[in-house]
Design an enzyme around this catalytic site. Structure first.
Site, mmCIF file in Angstrom:
data_model
loop_
_atom_site.group_PDB
_atom_site.id
_atom_site.type_symbol
_atom_site.label_atom_id
_atom_site.label_comp_id
_atom_site.label_asym_id
_atom_site.label_seq_id
_atom_site.Cartn_x
_atom_site.Cartn_y
_atom_site.Cartn_z
ATOM 1 N N GLY A 72 0.835 -1.197 0.000
ATOM 2 C CA GLY A 72 0.000 0.000 0.000
ATOM 3 C C GLY A 72 0.873 1.251 0.000
ATOM 4 C CB THR A 73 4.116 1.955 1.701
ATOM 5 O OG1 THR A 73 3.614 1.684 3.012
ATOM 6 C CG2 THR A 73 5.139 3.068 1.745
ATOM 7 C CG ASN A 152 -3.722 4.881 9.787
ATOM 8 O OD1 ASN A 152 -4.056 5.848 9.085
ATOM 9 N ND2 ASN A 152 -2.632 4.884 10.521
ATOM 10 C CD GLN A 180 -6.440 0.504 8.359
ATOM 11 O OE1 GLN A 180 -7.314 -0.273 8.747
ATOM 12 N NE2 GLN A 180 -5.167 0.308 8.653
ATOM 13 C CB SER A 200 -2.382 -2.760 1.496
ATOM 14 O OG SER A 200 -1.414 -3.625 2.022
ATOM 15 C CB ALA A 201 -2.688 -8.214 -0.270
ATOM 16 C CB THR A 238 10.169 -10.541 -11.748
ATOM 17 O OG1 THR A 238 11.198 -10.356 -12.711
ATOM 18 C CG2 THR A 238 9.467 -11.872 -11.974
ATOM 19 C CB CYS A 328 3.858 3.362 11.928
ATOM 20 S SG CYS A 328 2.997 2.910 10.452
#
Ligand code: PLP
Length: 388
Positions: A72-73, A152, A180, A200-201, A238, A328
């Protein structure tokens, strides 16, 4: 407590067993490089393409509008830096908010160091960015607005469609960090009218280290990674095939199950909030009572704000994982949360939040067990504080 209780789903979610199963073949036997022309390569390419369709379907986009990234970042970086580097123009003014995740805030600070003008909107006391503040911050040359879909720390959900319409009315594009929000509330790029959207996964029961950026057809971006030209030359490297397959499967499960998960989580969340506010005399809720993610609770304890980390560790010892502020924050333990400061909480109060975030695998019984230990832990902490 029988087993550990994981109430930190905003930091990361456990990998869904169905996602792990979908990824397994791509971690072992099916190892081809999607850029290779042979059968092994073609199998990998097919898996990446299928995952792209699943992600696109979840957010109501076209598959070719979804670019896979390493997180996500990275999606946030590509949106903001890629937008600013397109064409030959110098960076233009950007409007964002003071409550963004560091992936956006630090990228904006970097762009500021390169000469971009950045305005940081402040939320109201409920944690909401209001449309009037956006209108006032827009400059004639503003070409990009970035406001997160859900926060978040507080879990508060922003009026993205309304803010995007204002940005468009001004001739600006609109980016939203939906890391989020995805899988927790409906995320629809058409209904919201956004041009760029990060996801983001690992927040939707998928693997860590894979994300995606939605780029509306016709929006031009410059790459921030250079190399072999994968992902329409916008993200050379890749592809992380197993990770991408995991994101695709997680997205497909979210499309089918998120609405049901959300109903259950709203009721668990409300039970937890009511239980805490009833049984802990100095507890208060941070952020809007209802405009918040299902399952997301952010609490303060009046007079004990400095003790949040101690409470977190006491809960950890009792078998419950929660967080103070955001994931974080372990790098910045004890510092006031910039999100809470921006909401107008004084620095002492801003240090004292506890984030409790429930997810797909949490049960009613776990909420009951939590409510069985939390008030007593708070009371013993209150006694210790009053003896100081
Ligand atoms: N944006 C928000 C709102 C987040 O909560 C997070 C992670 O906590 C990120 C971005 C970063 O995502 P990732 O961990 O995939 O880099």
């Amino acid at each position: 407590m029988a087993g550990r209780i994981y109430f930190d789903n905003a930091a990361t979610t456990p990998l869904d067993g169905r996602v792990a199963e979908a990824m397994r073949p791509y971690e072992t036997g099916t190892f081809g490089n999607p850029s290779s022309l042979h059968a092994e390569g073609r199998l990998a390419r097919r898996a990446v393409d299928e995952a792209r369709r699943f992600v696109a379907r979840l957010i109501n986009a076209l598959p070719e509008e979804v670019l896979f990234t390493g997180s996500g970042t990275e999606a946030d970086n590509l949106a903001l830096r890629g937008f600013e580097r397109r064409g030959a123009q110098p960076p233009g003014p950007i409007v964002t908010t003071a409550i963004e995740h560091p992936a956006v805030l630090e990228t904006c600070r970097h762009l500021q160091s390169r000469g971009a003008e950045v305005a940081y909107l402040r939320p109201n006391a409920d944690g909401i960015i209001d449309s009037e503040s956006l209108r006032q911050a827009l400059r004639p040359a503003t070409r990009l607005v970035s406001v997160m879909a859900a926060n978040n720390v507080t879990g508060v959900v922003q009026p993205v469609a309304e803010l995007a319409a204002i940005a468009h009315g001004h001739g600006s594009l609109f980016h939203t960090d939906a890391v989020q929000a995805l899988g927790r509330i409906p995320v629809d790029v058409e209904a919201w009218g956004v041009d760029l959207l990060s996801l983001s996964a690992h927040k939707i029961y998928g693997p860590k280290g894979v994300g995606a950026l939605y780029v509306r057809k016709g929006v031009s971006l410059a790459p921030i990674l250079f190399g072999g030209g994968q992902e329409r030359s916008l993200r050379s490297a890749t592809e992380n095939v197993a990770g991408i397959v995991g994101l695709g499967r997680a997205a497909d499960i979210a499309r089918l199950e998120a609405a049901e998960d959300a109903c259950r989580l709203v009721s668990l969340r409300d039970r937890l909030i009511d239980g805490v506010l009833n049984d802990v005399p100095n507890a208060y809720l941070i952020g809007h009572r209802f405009l918040r993610l299902p399952g997301h609770v952010c609490l303060g304890l009046a007079g004990q704000e400095g003790e949040a980390i101690r409470l977190l560790l006491a809960l950890d010892e009792a078998g419950v994982a929660v967080s103070s502020g955001s994931a974080c924050s372990s790098n910045h333990a004890g510092e006031p949360s910039s999100v809470l400061t921006a909401m107008g909480l004084d620095p002492l109060r801003a240090r004292g939040s506890l984030r409790i975030s429930l997810g797909r695998f949490n049960s009613e019984d776990e909420v009951r067990q939590f409510l069985g230990v939390f008030p007593a832990l708070c009371a013993s902490l209150r006694r210790a504080t009053s003896r100081k």
